[in-house]
Design a protein around this motif. Structure first.
Motif, PDB file in Angstrom:
ATOM      1  N   LEU A  37      58.398  23.093 -64.988  1.00 42.18           N
ATOM      2  CA  LEU A  37      58.411  24.164 -64.477  1.00 42.18           C
ATOM      3  C   LEU A  37      57.528  25.426 -64.898  1.00 42.18           C
ATOM      4  CD1 LEU A  37      62.343  24.941 -64.206  1.00 42.18           C
ATOM      5  CD2 LEU A  37      61.012  23.916 -62.553  1.00 42.18           C
ATOM      6  N   GLY A  38      56.898  25.030 -65.860  1.00 37.55           N
ATOM      7  CA  GLY A  38      55.942  26.295 -66.246  1.00 37.55           C
ATOM      8  C   GLY A  38      56.295  27.498 -66.861  1.00 37.55           C
ATOM      9  N   GLY A  39      57.669  27.579 -67.196  1.00 39.75           N
ATOM     10  CA  GLY A  39      58.172  28.628 -67.553  1.00 39.75           C
ATOM     11  C   GLY A  39      59.790  28.418 -67.979  1.00 39.75           C
ATOM     12  N   PRO A  40      60.132  29.539 -68.627  1.00 41.48           N
ATOM     13  CA  PRO A  40      61.498  29.394 -69.322  1.00 41.48           C
ATOM     14  C   PRO A  40      62.580  29.715 -68.379  1.00 41.48           C
ATOM     15  CG  PRO A  40      60.676  31.652 -69.726  1.00 41.48           C
ATOM     16  CD  PRO A  40      59.665  30.759 -69.277  1.00 41.48           C
ATOM     17  N   LEU A  41      63.615  28.669 -68.567  1.00 44.13           N
ATOM     18  CA  LEU A  41      64.914  28.831 -67.942  1.00 44.13           C
ATOM     19  C   LEU A  41      65.718  30.239 -68.145  1.00 44.13           C
ATOM     20  CD1 LEU A  41      66.266  25.380 -68.376  1.00 44.13           C
ATOM     21  CD2 LEU A  41      65.302  26.182 -65.977  1.00 44.13           C
ATOM     22  N   PRO A  42      66.126  30.825 -67.326  1.00 47.24           N
ATOM     23  CA  PRO A  42      67.341  31.845 -67.808  1.00 47.24           C
ATOM     24  C   PRO A  42      68.101  31.505 -69.070  1.00 47.24           C
ATOM     25  CG  PRO A  42      67.521  31.623 -65.416  1.00 47.24           C
ATOM     26  CD  PRO A  42      66.653  30.474 -65.966  1.00 47.24           C
ATOM     27  N   THR A  43      68.176  32.708 -70.011  1.00 48.55           N
ATOM     28  CA  THR A  43      68.775  32.205 -71.131  1.00 48.55           C
ATOM     29  C   THR A  43      70.061  31.792 -70.997  1.00 48.55           C
ATOM     30  OG1 THR A  43      67.329  33.785 -72.351  1.00 48.55           O
ATOM     31  CG2 THR A  43      69.541  33.423 -73.282  1.00 48.55           C
ATOM     32  N   ALA A 106      70.108  29.381 -55.922  1.00 44.15           N
ATOM     33  CA  ALA A 106      68.828  29.210 -56.427  1.00 44.15           C
ATOM     34  C   ALA A 106      68.339  30.373 -56.900  1.00 44.15           C
ATOM     35  CB  ALA A 106      67.826  28.749 -55.427  1.00 44.15           C
ATOM     36  N   PHE A 107      67.665  30.408 -58.132  1.00 48.24           N
ATOM     37  CA  PHE A 107      67.107  31.694 -58.894  1.00 48.24           C
ATOM     38  C   PHE A 107      65.785  32.051 -57.767  1.00 48.24           C
ATOM     39  CE2 PHE A 107      69.280  29.870 -62.638  1.00 48.24           C
ATOM     40  CZ  PHE A 107      69.897  30.851 -62.917  1.00 48.24           C
ATOM     41  N   ASP A 108      65.727  33.197 -57.498  1.00 47.29           N
ATOM     42  CA  ASP A 108      64.581  33.747 -56.799  1.00 47.29           C
ATOM     43  C   ASP A 108      63.635  34.202 -57.895  1.00 47.29           C
ATOM     44  OD1 ASP A 108      62.713  34.982 -55.375  1.00 47.29           O
ATOM     45  OD2 ASP A 108      64.072  36.647 -54.715  1.00 47.29           O
ATOM     46  N   ARG A 109      62.717  33.310 -58.337  1.00 44.89           N
ATOM     47  CA  ARG A 109      61.712  33.587 -59.232  1.00 44.89           C
ATOM     48  C   ARG A 109      60.494  34.413 -58.876  1.00 44.89           C
ATOM     49  NH1 ARG A 109      59.673  27.910 -61.573  1.00 44.89           N
ATOM     50  NH2 ARG A 109      59.901  27.081 -59.373  1.00 44.89           N
ATOM     51  N   GLY A 112      60.496  38.468 -60.181  1.00 44.22           N
ATOM     52  CA  GLY A 112      59.780  38.975 -61.518  1.00 44.22           C
ATOM     53  C   GLY A 112      59.376  38.046 -62.171  1.00 44.22           C
ATOM     54  N   PRO A 113      58.549  38.247 -63.448  1.00 40.16           N
ATOM     55  CA  PRO A 113      58.123  36.962 -64.334  1.00 40.16           C
ATOM     56  C   PRO A 113      59.474  36.815 -65.595  1.00 40.16           C
ATOM     57  CG  PRO A 113      57.028  39.397 -64.862  1.00 40.16           C
ATOM     58  CD  PRO A 113      57.661  39.474 -63.498  1.00 40.16           C
ATOM     59  N   VAL A 114      60.264  37.665 -65.527  1.00 43.58           N
ATOM     60  CA  VAL A 114      61.314  37.712 -66.519  1.00 43.58           C
ATOM     61  C   VAL A 114      62.389  36.800 -66.095  1.00 43.58           C
ATOM     62  CG1 VAL A 114      62.646  38.767 -68.370  1.00 43.58           C
ATOM     63  CG2 VAL A 114      60.481  39.733 -67.605  1.00 43.58           C
ATOM     64  N   SER A 115      62.854  35.737 -66.471  1.00 49.97           N
ATOM     65  CA  SER A 115      63.854  34.857 -66.033  1.00 49.97           C
ATOM     66  C   SER A 115      65.105  35.404 -66.121  1.00 49.97           C
ATOM     67  CB  SER A 115      63.621  33.478 -66.508  1.00 49.97           C
ATOM     68  OG  SER A 115      63.965  33.575 -68.240  1.00 49.97           O
ATOM     69  N   ASP A 116      65.331  36.252 -67.052  1.00 49.99           N
ATOM     70  CA  ASP A 116      66.648  36.755 -67.281  1.00 49.99           C
ATOM     71  C   ASP A 116      67.024  37.655 -66.043  1.00 49.99           C
ATOM     72  OD1 ASP A 116      67.397  35.001 -69.318  1.00 49.99           O
ATOM     73  OD2 ASP A 116      66.854  36.289 -70.700  1.00 49.99           O
ATOM     74  N   THR A 117      66.025  38.119 -65.495  1.00 48.24           N
ATOM     75  CA  THR A 117      66.301  39.026 -64.305  1.00 48.24           C
ATOM     76  C   THR A 117      66.332  38.556 -62.838  1.00 48.24           C
ATOM     77  OG1 THR A 117      63.954  39.721 -63.891  1.00 48.24           O
ATOM     78  CG2 THR A 117      65.122  41.087 -65.738  1.00 48.24           C
ATOM     79  N   TRP A 118      66.248  37.127 -62.886  1.00 45.69           N
ATOM     80  CA  TRP A 118      66.239  36.742 -61.473  1.00 45.69           C
ATOM     81  C   TRP A 118      67.406  36.983 -60.749  1.00 45.69           C
ATOM     82  CZ3 TRP A 118      63.942  31.552 -63.577  1.00 45.69           C
ATOM     83  CH2 TRP A 118      62.491  31.690 -63.767  1.00 45.69           C
ATOM     84  N   SER A 119      67.610  37.242 -59.427  1.00 49.64           N
ATOM     85  CA  SER A 119      68.626  37.297 -58.809  1.00 49.64           C
ATOM     86  C   SER A 119      68.914  35.675 -58.339  1.00 49.64           C
ATOM     87  CB  SER A 119      68.564  38.270 -57.458  1.00 49.64           C
ATOM     88  OG  SER A 119      67.273  37.865 -56.808  1.00 49.64           O
ATOM     89  N   THR A 136      72.672  38.900 -60.224  1.00 46.38           N
ATOM     90  CA  THR A 136      72.554  38.378 -61.563  1.00 46.38           C
ATOM     91  C   THR A 136      73.333  37.087 -61.798  1.00 46.38           C
ATOM     92  OG1 THR A 136      74.369  39.638 -62.641  1.00 46.38           O
ATOM     93  CG2 THR A 136      72.135  40.872 -62.506  1.00 46.38           C
ATOM     94  N   PHE A 137      72.859  36.314 -62.834  1.00 40.83           N
ATOM     95  CA  PHE A 137      73.513  35.012 -63.240  1.00 40.83           C
ATOM     96  C   PHE A 137      74.893  35.490 -63.606  1.00 40.83           C
ATOM     97  CE2 PHE A 137      74.609  31.595 -66.040  1.00 40.83           C
ATOM     98  CZ  PHE A 137      74.563  30.558 -65.153  1.00 40.83           C
ATOM     99  N   ASP A 138      74.985  36.508 -64.387  1.00 38.37           N
ATOM    100  CA  ASP A 138      76.056  36.987 -64.733  1.00 38.37           C
ATOM    101  C   ASP A 138      77.215  37.072 -63.776  1.00 38.37           C
ATOM    102  OD1 ASP A 138      77.470  37.575 -67.563  1.00 38.37           O
ATOM    103  OD2 ASP A 138      77.918  39.647 -66.400  1.00 38.37           O
ATOM    104  N   GLY A 139      76.707  37.719 -62.720  1.00 36.79           N
ATOM    105  CA  GLY A 139      77.429  38.162 -61.498  1.00 36.79           C
ATOM    106  C   GLY A 139      78.223  36.918 -60.786  1.00 36.79           C
TER     107      GLY A 139
END
Length: 368
Positions: A37-43, A106-109, A112-119, A136-139
């Motif tokens: 993917l070229g980047g980290p998954l959400p924590t 799906a995460f909306d990448r 922003g660049p920070v995976s933990d903030t993706w809606s 949020t994923f927490d939501g």
């Protein structure tokens, strides 16, 4: 670990024997997916994969980490191919869950660049449409747990369970339009139009909004005679924007003007409505611009409004008996044949509404 994730993990662990879960993902499997993917998954998603690498939950299937068919990696590639994009695009949607209805969460990448903030958006493969579902994923985790632990869990789907599910969504994430729209739709079918109107407006106030909710709100407000709510919805609908916004609103400047005018004629302050009509006229095509000008002229002169443009052939024709006509309208509305648009745009039903109160049609409960 965020609250929602912690609660979801606890629920899964308590019900693991009843679920079809894959073994935990290895660090190598997660790393290989992130490299692809070229980047980290959400924590928080990685925390789940450390406990089980996808599987079947009561709300659908959590896609496993990996590149094989049915995994996140493969689904990203399929999505990229479907839209003619590059799966290496860092702003591409990142599907992680298939719902029971068949859509993809799906995460909306691009957020922003920070995976933990993706809606999280709900993506429909057949139409290509997507809408914000969770901030949020927490939501998402919290809503899952709210569903799993509710009295409705395992019950047959009906209007009441649909309404309560929407209410739980709103409670978890009150600033997301989708939950409010679900509640509004359920309340409307339940024969509670005043509450439905409030929920449609709530959905339209969210950022991003569901713009068609303003159109629904305006129609209900016009039928109820609620000028305050109607003006709020009409004000947003009349705001200038690209032509594509009218597709999202699911109406046209002319249709909006026709409904707006019904409320304007009952208001002593016609000037504020005329300003909205002017804005709508500027966005209308030639034929609708003439219609809006005619409506404005009628309001300024205090004259009757022109007859509406019917959407279709009358669904409740005049039988020649006023009481029979009202009864037929009730039966047609209860069956879902007669709609709000018919009450607003059918010349006959509008004429009937001037001599008989048809707002009680909106209070008919219509089950799925």
């Amino acid at each position: 670990m965020h609250r929602g994730l912690r609660e979801l993990v606890q629920w899964v662990e308590a019900h693991r024997d009843d679920l079809e879960l894959n073994p935990p993902a290895t660090t190598a499997e997660i790393g290989a997916l992130e490299q692809m993917l070229g980047g980290p998954l959400p924590t928080d998603l990685k925390e789940i994969y450390k406990r089980f690498n996808g599987g079947t939950l009561p709300v659908g299937t959590l896609l496993p980490a990996g590149n094989e068919p049915g995994t996140i990696g493969a689904t990203v590639r399929e999505y990229a191919e479907a839209i003619g994009g590059d799966f290496l695009d860092p702003e591409l949607l990142l599907p992680f869950h298939r719902t029971l209805e068949g859509s993809l969460l799906a995460f909306d990448r691009s957020a922003g660049p920070v995976s933990d903030t993706w809606s999280i958006v709900d993506y429909y493969e057949d139409t290509g449409d997507h809408r914000l579902m969770y901030r949020t994923f927490d939501g998402w985790c919290r809503h899952c747990v709210a569903e799993f632990t509710s009295d409705d869990f395992g019950q047959d789907f009906d209007l009441d369970t649909y309404l309560r599910s929407g209410e739980r969504h709103v409670e978890v994430e009150p600033d997301v339009a989708t939950g409010h729209a679900t509640v509004a739709h359920a309340l409307k079918r339940a024969g509670r139009p005043d509450e439905a109107l409030a929920s449609y407006l709530a959905a339209a106030r969210c950022v991003p909004p569901l713009e068609w909710c303003d159109w629904e709100a305006l129609k209900v407000a016009a039928l109820l005679g609620d000028r305050r709510a109607g003006f709020e919805a009409a004000h947003r609908l009349a705001s200038r924007g690209p032509d594509t916004r009218w597709s999202a609103r699911e109406t046209t400047p002319g249709r909006t003007a026709e409904v707006l005018a019904l409320l304007a004629r009952r208001d002593d302050d016609a000037e504020r409505w005329l300003r909205l009509l002017e804005q709508l006229q500027e966005q209308a095509d030639a034929s609708e611009a003439v219609l809006i000008q005619t409506l404005s002229a009628a309001l300024e002169a205090g004259e009757p409004l022109p007859e509406p443009r019917p959407l279709r052939e009358p669904v409740v024709p005049d039988p020649g008996d006023m009481d029979g006509w009202v009864q037929a309208a009730h039966e047609s509305y209860a069956q879902g044949v007669c709609r709000d648009e018919d009450l607003l745009f059918d010349p006959g039903l509008r004429r009937l509404g001037r001599v008989r109160d048809l707002t009680n049609l909106l209070r008919i409960r219509r089950e799925f």
